[in-house]
Design a protein around this motif. Sequence first.
Motif, PDB file in Angstrom:
ATOM      1  N   CYS A  13       0.845  -1.196   0.000  1.00 16.66           N
ATOM      2  CA  CYS A  13       0.000   0.000   0.000  1.00 16.66           C
ATOM      3  C   CYS A  13       0.882   1.249   0.000  1.00 16.66           C
ATOM      4  O   CYS A  13       1.832   1.356   0.769  1.00 16.66           O
ATOM      5  CB  CYS A  13      -0.898  -0.007   1.231  1.00 16.66           C
ATOM      6  N   ARG A  14       0.568   2.187  -0.874  1.00 15.39           N
ATOM      7  CA  ARG A  14       1.345   3.424  -0.982  1.00 15.39           C
ATOM      8  C   ARG A  14       0.610   4.634  -0.409  1.00 15.39           C
ATOM      9  O   ARG A  14       0.962   5.770  -0.683  1.00 15.39           O
ATOM     10  CB  ARG A  14       1.715   3.679  -2.437  1.00 15.39           C
ATOM     11  N   LYS A  15      -0.428   4.375   0.352  1.00 17.81           N
ATOM     12  CA  LYS A  15      -1.183   5.418   1.054  1.00 17.81           C
ATOM     13  C   LYS A  15      -1.816   6.456   0.131  1.00 17.81           C
ATOM     14  O   LYS A  15      -1.948   7.614   0.482  1.00 17.81           O
ATOM     15  CB  LYS A  15      -0.299   6.143   2.066  1.00 17.81           C
ATOM     16  N   CYS A  16      -2.209   6.063  -1.073  1.00 13.11           N
ATOM     17  CA  CYS A  16      -2.790   7.031  -2.006  1.00 13.11           C
ATOM     18  C   CYS A  16      -4.216   7.418  -1.609  1.00 13.11           C
ATOM     19  O   CYS A  16      -4.726   8.431  -2.052  1.00 13.11           O
ATOM     20  CB  CYS A  16      -2.767   6.499  -3.429  1.00 13.11           C
ATOM     21  N   SER A  17      -4.877   6.597  -0.837  1.00 16.92           N
ATOM     22  CA  SER A  17      -6.229   6.791  -0.301  1.00 16.92           C
ATOM     23  C   SER A  17      -7.351   6.698  -1.339  1.00 16.92           C
ATOM     24  O   SER A  17      -8.483   7.067  -1.053  1.00 16.92           O
ATOM     25  CB  SER A  17      -6.338   8.101   0.483  1.00 16.92           C
ATOM     26  N   ARG A  18      -7.078   6.199  -2.522  1.00 18.79           N
ATOM     27  CA  ARG A  18      -8.152   6.050  -3.523  1.00 18.79           C
ATOM     28  C   ARG A  18      -9.195   5.027  -3.108  1.00 18.79           C
ATOM     29  O   ARG A  18     -10.350   5.113  -3.511  1.00 18.79           O
ATOM     30  CB  ARG A  18      -7.576   5.668  -4.880  1.00 18.79           C
ATOM     31  N   CYS A  19      -8.805   4.053  -2.328  1.00 17.10           N
ATOM     32  CA  CYS A  19      -9.756   3.019  -1.927  1.00 17.10           C
ATOM     33  C   CYS A  19     -10.613   3.439  -0.737  1.00 17.10           C
ATOM     34  O   CYS A  19     -11.606   2.782  -0.423  1.00 17.10           O
ATOM     35  CB  CYS A  19      -9.037   1.714  -1.612  1.00 17.10           C
ATOM     36  N   ASP A  20     -10.246   4.529  -0.073  1.00 17.97           N
ATOM     37  CA  ASP A  20     -11.044   5.005   1.066  1.00 17.97           C
ATOM     38  C   ASP A  20     -12.501   5.167   0.659  1.00 17.97           C
ATOM     39  O   ASP A  20     -12.820   5.742  -0.363  1.00 17.97           O
ATOM     40  CB  ASP A  20     -10.527   6.354   1.563  1.00 17.97           C
ATOM     41  N   PRO A  24     -18.444  -0.926  -0.235  1.00 13.02           N
ATOM     42  CA  PRO A  24     -19.826  -0.695   0.179  1.00 13.02           C
ATOM     43  C   PRO A  24     -20.171  -1.383   1.499  1.00 13.02           C
ATOM     44  O   PRO A  24     -21.218  -1.129   2.075  1.00 13.02           O
ATOM     45  CB  PRO A  24     -20.652  -1.279  -0.972  1.00 13.02           C
ATOM     46  N   TYR A  25     -19.283  -2.240   2.008  1.00 13.09           N
ATOM     47  CA  TYR A  25     -19.529  -2.979   3.238  1.00 13.09           C
ATOM     48  C   TYR A  25     -18.696  -2.468   4.413  1.00 13.09           C
ATOM     49  O   TYR A  25     -18.748  -3.015   5.498  1.00 13.09           O
ATOM     50  CB  TYR A  25     -19.263  -4.470   3.008  1.00 13.09           C
ATOM     51  N   GLY A  26     -17.898  -1.433   4.174  1.00 11.38           N
ATOM     52  CA  GLY A  26     -17.094  -0.840   5.238  1.00 11.38           C
ATOM     53  C   GLY A  26     -15.969  -1.734   5.726  1.00 11.38           C
ATOM     54  O   GLY A  26     -15.558  -1.648   6.878  1.00 11.38           O
ATOM     55  N   ALA A  27     -15.438  -2.572   4.837  1.00 10.44           N
ATOM     56  CA  ALA A  27     -14.395  -3.513   5.234  1.00 10.44           C
ATOM     57  C   ALA A  27     -12.985  -2.917   5.217  1.00 10.44           C
ATOM     58  O   ALA A  27     -12.063  -3.531   5.732  1.00 10.44           O
ATOM     59  CB  ALA A  27     -14.431  -4.745   4.331  1.00 10.44           C
ATOM     60  N   LEU A  28     -12.812  -1.745   4.628  1.00 12.71           N
ATOM     61  CA  LEU A  28     -11.485  -1.127   4.588  1.00 12.71           C
ATOM     62  C   LEU A  28     -11.330  -0.126   5.716  1.00 12.71           C
ATOM     63  O   LEU A  28     -12.250   0.625   6.033  1.00 12.71           O
ATOM     64  CB  LEU A  28     -11.271  -0.409   3.252  1.00 12.71           C
ATOM     65  N   THR A  35      -3.838   0.930   4.276  1.00 10.54           N
ATOM     66  CA  THR A  35      -5.130   0.259   4.181  1.00 10.54           C
ATOM     67  C   THR A  35      -5.037  -1.150   4.761  1.00 10.54           C
ATOM     68  O   THR A  35      -4.085  -1.877   4.499  1.00 10.54           O
ATOM     69  CB  THR A  35      -5.578   0.175   2.713  1.00 10.54           C
ATOM     70  N   ARG A  36      -6.065  -1.513   5.508  1.00  7.03           N
ATOM     71  CA  ARG A  36      -6.213  -2.854   6.053  1.00  7.03           C
ATOM     72  C   ARG A  36      -7.627  -3.330   5.739  1.00  7.03           C
ATOM     73  O   ARG A  36      -8.503  -2.541   5.433  1.00  7.03           O
ATOM     74  CB  ARG A  36      -5.992  -2.865   7.563  1.00  7.03           C
ATOM     75  N   VAL A  37      -7.842  -4.646   5.815  1.00  4.80           N
ATOM     76  CA  VAL A  37      -9.145  -5.239   5.503  1.00  4.80           C
ATOM     77  C   VAL A  37      -9.724  -5.905   6.745  1.00  4.80           C
ATOM     78  O   VAL A  37      -9.049  -6.702   7.396  1.00  4.80           O
ATOM     79  CB  VAL A  37      -9.023  -6.287   4.372  1.00  4.80           C
ATOM     80  N   ASP A  38     -10.966  -5.576   7.063  1.00  5.54           N
ATOM     81  CA  ASP A  38     -11.701  -6.259   8.126  1.00  5.54           C
ATOM     82  C   ASP A  38     -12.389  -7.446   7.455  1.00  5.54           C
ATOM     83  O   ASP A  38     -13.405  -7.295   6.776  1.00  5.54           O
ATOM     84  CB  ASP A  38     -12.722  -5.306   8.742  1.00  5.54           C
ATOM     85  N   TYR A  39     -11.819  -8.623   7.627  1.00  2.00           N
ATOM     86  CA  TYR A  39     -12.316  -9.813   6.926  1.00  2.00           C
ATOM     87  C   TYR A  39     -13.711 -10.230   7.376  1.00  2.00           C
ATOM     88  O   TYR A  39     -14.398 -10.933   6.641  1.00  2.00           O
ATOM     89  CB  TYR A  39     -11.324 -10.971   7.077  1.00  2.00           C
ATOM     90  N   SER A  40     -14.139  -9.783   8.531  1.00  2.00           N
ATOM     91  CA  SER A  40     -15.491 -10.122   8.973  1.00  2.00           C
ATOM     92  C   SER A  40     -16.546  -9.348   8.187  1.00  2.00           C
ATOM     93  O   SER A  40     -17.706  -9.730   8.162  1.00  2.00           O
ATOM     94  CB  SER A  40     -15.656  -9.847  10.477  1.00  2.00           C
ATOM     95  N   LYS A  41     -16.141  -8.267   7.514  1.00  2.00           N
ATOM     96  CA  LYS A  41     -17.069  -7.457   6.718  1.00  2.00           C
ATOM     97  C   LYS A  41     -16.886  -7.646   5.208  1.00  2.00           C
ATOM     98  O   LYS A  41     -17.770  -7.330   4.434  1.00  2.00           O
ATOM     99  CB  LYS A  41     -16.880  -5.974   7.042  1.00  2.00           C
ATOM    100  N   CYS A  42     -15.736  -8.129   4.783  1.00  2.00           N
ATOM    101  CA  CYS A  42     -15.420  -8.250   3.351  1.00  2.00           C
ATOM    102  C   CYS A  42     -16.252  -9.356   2.697  1.00  2.00           C
ATOM    103  O   CYS A  42     -16.303 -10.485   3.182  1.00  2.00           O
ATOM    104  CB  CYS A  42     -13.937  -8.551   3.172  1.00  2.00           C
ATOM    105  N   CYS A  45     -16.332  -8.377  -3.006  1.00  2.00           N
ATOM    106  CA  CYS A  45     -16.990  -7.703  -4.132  1.00  2.00           C
ATOM    107  C   CYS A  45     -15.975  -7.123  -5.118  1.00  2.00           C
ATOM    108  O   CYS A  45     -16.317  -6.796  -6.243  1.00  2.00           O
ATOM    109  CB  CYS A  45     -17.931  -6.613  -3.630  1.00  2.00           C
ATOM    110  N   MET A  46     -14.733  -6.975  -4.690  1.00  2.00           N
ATOM    111  CA  MET A  46     -13.602  -6.522  -5.513  1.00  2.00           C
ATOM    112  C   MET A  46     -13.627  -5.040  -5.873  1.00  2.00           C
ATOM    113  O   MET A  46     -12.847  -4.582  -6.696  1.00  2.00           O
ATOM    114  CB  MET A  46     -13.463  -7.343  -6.798  1.00  2.00           C
ATOM    115  N   ALA A  47     -14.507  -4.254  -5.268  1.00  2.00           N
ATOM    116  CA  ALA A  47     -14.562  -2.816  -5.559  1.00  2.00           C
ATOM    117  C   ALA A  47     -13.227  -2.148  -5.247  1.00  2.00           C
ATOM    118  O   ALA A  47     -12.763  -1.287  -5.993  1.00  2.00           O
ATOM    119  CB  ALA A  47     -15.685  -2.156  -4.763  1.00  2.00           C
TER     120      ALA A  47
END
Length: 61
Positions: A13-20, A24-28, A35-42, A45-47
């Motif tokens: 991750c290069r901290k660009c913040s584009r994925c912020d 749609p499920y609030g997993a990031l 960026t980190r992923v909350d696997y309980s919410k992911c 969907c690959m967005a």
Amino acid sequence: MQEGESHIAVIGCRKCSRCDNTCPYGALYRVEGFTRVDYSKCTLCMACIKVCPNKALIHID
């Protein structure tokens, strides 16, 4: 997440913040700007993968 399960991984991750706010499920979320992923919410969907210009988010099957 169970071992061997399909998931999204964050590699380089290069901290660009584009994925912020892309997920749609609030997993990031961010830790110290990365960026980190909350696997309980992911839902895989690959967005997040679609918007990452650095290909830092990858699907691991």
